[in-house]
Design a protein around this motif. Structure first.
Motif: not given
Length: 245
Positions: A82-86, A89-96, A102-105
């Protein structure tokens, strides 16, 4: 999501050590900067592996899994999607994660994998001679798809992948595949038998094993009842890497 923060990768049957591990940032050919976690083998075999996570991206399970591969002599790097969109950052369980998935290709995932492959071939990454991918859930299909992306891979391993996500790439697949299938997963086993036949018809080298009754995400040492399946999956992965490396 595939694994919670309480999940832990099963231990490999080979009891080695990781000489070093830690976080780093990789840069893809399109300029994308992505989070990654490396693990170097204390007794390297010459093989390396790129770990492709589930839908939540690079969280603790996959960092620890990279270390488990290093303990088996395989230099490893786990990446985030998710570098391109986010960004970082933290990818803990609260990460949406859903809007980012949906934006990955396929092109973006391939570029990020290529950056990880290039890293493994450097001195810092282990200067490996053969590179594999392994993925889980969303990463399972992504891993199989890398067979068609021209990375010069020696093999692509996937757990809990969805065959329909890989069918568009079937005609271009070159690297051998290993399909490790949970028999009680959301995707019916009939879909995997159909995929198996399509791979055979397309002359894509592959192996498939179905763990009857095993649930999605069974590869987890907190699932004590699936220890035998976890041990078998490790043996199959290591044998596949040794055979194709």
């Amino acid at each position: 999501m595939c694994y919670s923060d309480d999940a832990r990768p099963p231990l490999p049957p080979i009891g080695g050590a990781a000489s070093d591990h830690g976080d780093l940032v990789l840069t893809a050919s399109d300029g994308n900067k992505l989070m990654a976690h490396f693990a170097r083998a204390a007794a390297p075999t010459g093989a390396g592996i790129v770990v492709l996570p589930d839908v939540r991206g690079l969280h603790h399970f996959y960092k620890e899994l990279a270390q488990r591969f290093a303990e088996a002599g395989i230099d490893a790097v786990a990446i985030d999607y998710f570098g391109r969109t986010e960004g970082m950052g933290d990818r803990g369980e609260s990460f949406d994660y859903k809007p980012h998935v949906e934006k990955t290709t396929p092109e973006g995932v391939s570029a990020d994998v290529a950056a990880a492959v290039a890293y493994l071939k450097t001195k810092d990454g282990g200067a490996v001679k053969s590179v594999f991918t392994v993925g889980f859930c969303f990463g399972g299909s992504n891993s199989w798809n890398q067979s068609a992306m021209g990375h010069g891979l020696s093999g692509c391993i996937g757990f809990y992948g969805r065959p329909e996500r890989s069918l568009p790439f079937l005609s271009k697949m070159k690297a051998p595949l290993l399909l490790l299938v949970a028999g009680a997963d959301f995707t019916p086993t009939e879909a995997f038998h159909d995929f198996d036949q399509k791979l055979t018809d397309a002359k894509v080298p592959h192996e498939m094993h179905i763990y009857e009754g095993a649930p999605h995400s069974f590869f987890d040492r907190t699932f004590a009842e699936w220890k035998d399946a976890c041990d078998d999956a490790w043996k199959r992965m290591l044998a596949f890497i040794k055979k194709n490396g």
